[in-house]
Design a protein around this motif. Structure first.
Motif, short mmCIF file in Angstrom:
data_model
loop_
_atom_site.label_atom_id
_atom_site.label_comp_id
_atom_site.label_asym_id
_atom_site.label_seq_id
_atom_site.Cartn_x
_atom_site.Cartn_y
_atom_site.Cartn_z
N ARG A 266 -14.60 2.35 2.35
CA ARG A 266 -15.21 2.60 1.05
C ARG A 266 -16.07 1.41 0.63
O ARG A 266 -15.79 0.27 1.00
CB ARG A 266 -14.13 2.85 -0.01
CG ARG A 266 -13.40 4.18 0.14
CD ARG A 266 -12.31 4.28 -0.92
NE ARG A 266 -11.13 3.47 -0.57
CZ ARG A 266 -10.20 3.09 -1.45
NH1 ARG A 266 -10.34 3.40 -2.73
NH2 ARG A 266 -9.15 2.39 -1.04
N ASP A 267 -17.08 1.69 -0.17
CA ASP A 267 -17.95 0.64 -0.69
C ASP A 267 -17.18 -0.18 -1.73
O ASP A 267 -16.78 0.36 -2.77
CB ASP A 267 -19.18 1.26 -1.32
CG ASP A 267 -20.23 0.24 -1.74
OD1 ASP A 267 -19.91 -0.97 -1.78
OD2 ASP A 267 -21.37 0.66 -2.03
N PRO A 268 -16.97 -1.48 -1.49
CA PRO A 268 -16.22 -2.29 -2.45
C PRO A 268 -17.09 -2.86 -3.57
O PRO A 268 -16.57 -3.59 -4.43
CB PRO A 268 -15.69 -3.42 -1.57
CG PRO A 268 -16.77 -3.62 -0.54
CD PRO A 268 -17.35 -2.24 -0.28
N GLY A 269 -18.39 -2.55 -3.58
CA GLY A 269 -19.26 -3.12 -4.58
C GLY A 269 -19.61 -4.57 -4.31
O GLY A 269 -20.09 -5.28 -5.19
N ILE A 270 -19.37 -5.02 -3.10
CA ILE A 270 -19.68 -6.38 -2.66
C ILE A 270 -21.00 -6.32 -1.88
O ILE A 270 -21.18 -5.45 -1.03
CB ILE A 270 -18.56 -6.95 -1.78
CG1 ILE A 270 -17.22 -6.92 -2.52
CG2 ILE A 270 -18.89 -8.35 -1.30
CD1 ILE A 270 -17.19 -7.74 -3.78
N ALA A 271 -21.91 -7.26 -2.16
CA ALA A 271 -23.20 -7.24 -1.46
C ALA A 271 -23.01 -7.33 0.05
O ALA A 271 -23.65 -6.59 0.81
CB ALA A 271 -24.08 -8.39 -1.96
N ARG B 241 -9.04 -12.12 7.55
CA ARG B 241 -7.90 -11.78 6.70
C ARG B 241 -7.85 -10.28 6.49
O ARG B 241 -8.83 -9.67 6.05
CB ARG B 241 -8.01 -12.47 5.33
CG ARG B 241 -7.62 -13.94 5.33
CD ARG B 241 -7.62 -14.47 3.91
NE ARG B 241 -8.95 -14.57 3.37
CZ ARG B 241 -9.25 -14.41 2.07
NH1 ARG B 241 -8.30 -14.10 1.21
NH2 ARG B 241 -10.50 -14.55 1.66
N LEU B 242 -6.71 -9.68 6.80
CA LEU B 242 -6.48 -8.26 6.54
C LEU B 242 -5.82 -8.13 5.17
O LEU B 242 -4.77 -8.73 4.92
CB LEU B 242 -5.58 -7.67 7.62
CG LEU B 242 -5.23 -6.18 7.49
CD1 LEU B 242 -6.48 -5.32 7.64
CD2 LEU B 242 -4.17 -5.79 8.52
N VAL B 243 -6.45 -7.36 4.27
CA VAL B 243 -5.95 -7.24 2.91
C VAL B 243 -5.96 -5.78 2.49
O VAL B 243 -6.59 -4.93 3.14
CB VAL B 243 -6.80 -8.08 1.92
CG1 VAL B 243 -6.81 -9.54 2.32
CG2 VAL B 243 -8.22 -7.53 1.82
N SER B 244 -5.28 -5.50 1.38
CA SER B 244 -5.37 -4.18 0.77
C SER B 244 -6.74 -4.04 0.11
O SER B 244 -7.24 -4.98 -0.53
CB SER B 244 -4.27 -4.00 -0.27
OG SER B 244 -4.53 -2.86 -1.08
N PHE B 245 -7.34 -2.86 0.24
CA PHE B 245 -8.64 -2.64 -0.38
C PHE B 245 -8.57 -2.89 -1.88
O PHE B 245 -9.49 -3.47 -2.47
CB PHE B 245 -9.11 -1.21 -0.10
CG PHE B 245 -10.46 -0.89 -0.68
CD1 PHE B 245 -11.62 -1.17 0.02
CD2 PHE B 245 -10.57 -0.30 -1.94
CE1 PHE B 245 -12.87 -0.88 -0.52
CE2 PHE B 245 -11.81 0.00 -2.48
CZ PHE B 245 -12.96 -0.30 -1.77
N ASP B 246 -7.47 -2.49 -2.51
CA ASP B 246 -7.33 -2.64 -3.96
C ASP B 246 -7.19 -4.09 -4.38
O ASP B 246 -7.35 -4.41 -5.57
CB ASP B 246 -6.15 -1.83 -4.46
CG ASP B 246 -6.36 -0.32 -4.31
OD1 ASP B 246 -7.53 0.10 -4.27
OD2 ASP B 246 -5.36 0.41 -4.21
N ASP B 247 -6.88 -5.00 -3.45
CA ASP B 247 -6.69 -6.42 -3.79
C ASP B 247 -7.94 -7.26 -3.54
O ASP B 247 -7.90 -8.49 -3.70
CB ASP B 247 -5.53 -7.00 -2.97
CG ASP B 247 -4.18 -6.43 -3.38
OD1 ASP B 247 -4.09 -5.88 -4.51
OD2 ASP B 247 -3.24 -6.49 -2.58
N LEU B 248 -9.05 -6.63 -3.17
CA LEU B 248 -10.24 -7.40 -2.82
C LEU B 248 -10.71 -8.29 -3.97
O LEU B 248 -11.17 -9.41 -3.76
CB LEU B 248 -11.38 -6.46 -2.41
CG LEU B 248 -11.37 -5.98 -0.96
CD1 LEU B 248 -12.43 -4.91 -0.75
CD2 LEU B 248 -11.59 -7.14 0.00
N ILE C 246 -22.73 -5.74 -6.28
CA ILE C 246 -23.87 -4.84 -6.23
C ILE C 246 -23.47 -3.52 -6.87
O ILE C 246 -22.31 -3.07 -6.74
CB ILE C 246 -24.33 -4.65 -4.76
CG1 ILE C 246 -25.69 -3.98 -4.66
CG2 ILE C 246 -23.30 -3.90 -3.95
CD1 ILE C 246 -26.28 -4.01 -3.25
N THR C 247 -24.40 -2.88 -7.57
CA THR C 247 -24.12 -1.60 -8.22
C THR C 247 -24.40 -0.45 -7.25
O THR C 247 -25.09 -0.63 -6.24
CB THR C 247 -25.00 -1.41 -9.46
OG1 THR C 247 -26.38 -1.27 -9.04
CG2 THR C 247 -24.87 -2.60 -10.41
#
Length: 405
Positions: free
Chosen positions: A331-336, A365-372, A383-384
């Motif tokens: 999923r797009d995390p909104g990170i450039a 680092r492997l992380v949860s998407f929700d913790d980004l 980024i929008t």
């Protein structure tokens, strides 16, 4: 049946070589061999451990079509006495195998052993233009155009020959040497490739032009085509399985399998669940060129015109501490600095370093998407959705322009 089999059967030029020197094969048996090898390749796609979801499987089936397309192109365009020219290879944004570089336009010329050639033209404006002569898969010579004698307008010439030559010179070797030209672009919208021509110089070595009878070449090509699809699939599955999951191997010299000597790839492998993300962190290397790119389980570069599956030094945002952090996720995390896994469950990742002072191994680092949000610096460039759509549209148009006929 062995017209196309051998240690280099996974390379498309094995199809051309089989046409010239392979054993005589019965046409009906050759067709049966092709069908058998395709069926075996399909079983590998179904059963290999990299196939973990429907997208992985569908891409594997499509990859067999890609390999067929590359091999068929090699067979149909085979000419025992090719017209000398520098032309695009069959690898582009559609026919993708072996993790070709998303920033690159590859061109090549088929040469004849014992002959001498003059390559000349204009450099263009690509970030990097590299020349490589090859004997089969092995590299013979490598040069950066910018390190040759070149005039202020970008014009240059170089002699390709077995014997050393004054001025710009590259050695060629073998019965069927080739020239490869790589153009790596940083700014996809503005940089232009070189415009090059090649001509033979000196007297021809062979007075008679080589010929191959159709009833001999076609069966050999069918056998070699089946071996190419099957063996190429297996080769990159084995090669891609070497790095640890969500980790990288140290950079090593890949010239033995056709890489340019100045390119030091740092090769890794990613594996992610839909709710996971991978953060890659590195101090960007200083030098001519570096980039990240992602591939799917079959070592196809994820389509870089439809997805942001790659970032180079011109495109990537650098954090305030001087480090580059990119996020791999479905999923797009909104990170450039997002690298889009495009629904695949696993695949290859490469940090390419060309003539850089270092070839660093990224921290992973492997992380949860929700913790980004909490795992990245507060000033990470975001980024929008509208901005992402605009970036993707520019990528799509730039890639289309690069490969348009």
């Amino acid at each position: 049946m062995s017209a196309g089999q051998g240690p280099l059967a996974w390379l498309p030029h094995s199809i051309a070589e089989a046409s010239l020197t392979g054993e005589d094969v019965d046409p009906a048996q050759a067709w049966s061999h092709l069908m058998s090898r395709l069926e075996s390749a399909a079983e590998i796609v179904h059963n290999d451990q990299v196939t973990r979801n429907r997208i992985d499987l569908a891409a594997g089936m499509r990859h067999l079509l890609v390999l067929l397309a590359a091999g068929i192109d090699e067979a149909l365009r085979f000419d025992a006495d090719p017209i000398l020219s520098v032309q695009r290879t069959s690898t582009d944004d559609i026919v993708s195998w072996g993790m070709e570089c998303p920033d690159c336009l590859y061109t090549r010329a088929a040469l004849r052993g014992g002959e001498s050639y003059r390559l000349f033209g204009n450099r263009g404006t690509a970030r990097y233009v590299g020349l490589q002569t090859m004997n089969g898969i092995a590299s013979t010579a490598n040069e950066l155009v910018d390190e040759l004698d070149i005039d202020k307008d970008g014009n240059f010439e170089v002699i390709l020959s077995a014997a050393q030559h004054d001025g710009n010179w590259m050695r060629i070797d073998g019965d069927h040497p080739t020239l490869t030209v790589r153009h790596f672009f940083y700014d996809w919208d503005t940089e232009q490739p070189s415009s090059l021509q090649i001509e033979r110089v000196g007297p021809p070595v062979a007075a008679e032009k080589p010929t191959v009878a159709l009833d001999a070449s076609v069966p050999r090509q069918l056998v070699a085509l089946g071996d190419f699809v099957h063996d190429n699939l297996q080769f990159f599955l084995q090669f891609g399985g070497a790095p640890p999951a969500n980790g990288f191997l140290p950079p090593i010299d890949r010239t033995a399998m056709g890489a340019a000597a100045e390119n030091k790839p740092v090769i890794g492998r990613w594996e992610l669940a839909p709710d996971e993300a991978l953060i890659l962190e590195v101090e960007p290397p200083q030098g001519v060129y570096w980039s990240y790119s992602l591939g799917n389980p079959w070592w196809e570069t994820i389509h870089y015109g439809r997805h942001q599956s790659s970032l180079n030094a011109h495109q990537a945002a650098v954090d305030s501490d001087g480090r580059v952090r990119v996020v791999l996720s479905e999923r797009d995390p909104g990170i450039a600095n997002w690298l889009d896994t495009a629904g695949y469950s696993n695949g290859a990742m490469i940090l390419r370093c060309v003539r850089t002072e270092t070839a660093p191994t990224p921290q992973v680092r492997l992380v949860s998407f929700d913790d980004l949000g909490s795992e990245l610096p507060a000033d990470t460039t975001r980024i929008t959705p509208d901005e992402r759509s605009a970036v993707l549209e520019r990528r799509r148009r730039a890639v289309h322009e690069r490969f348009r006929v």
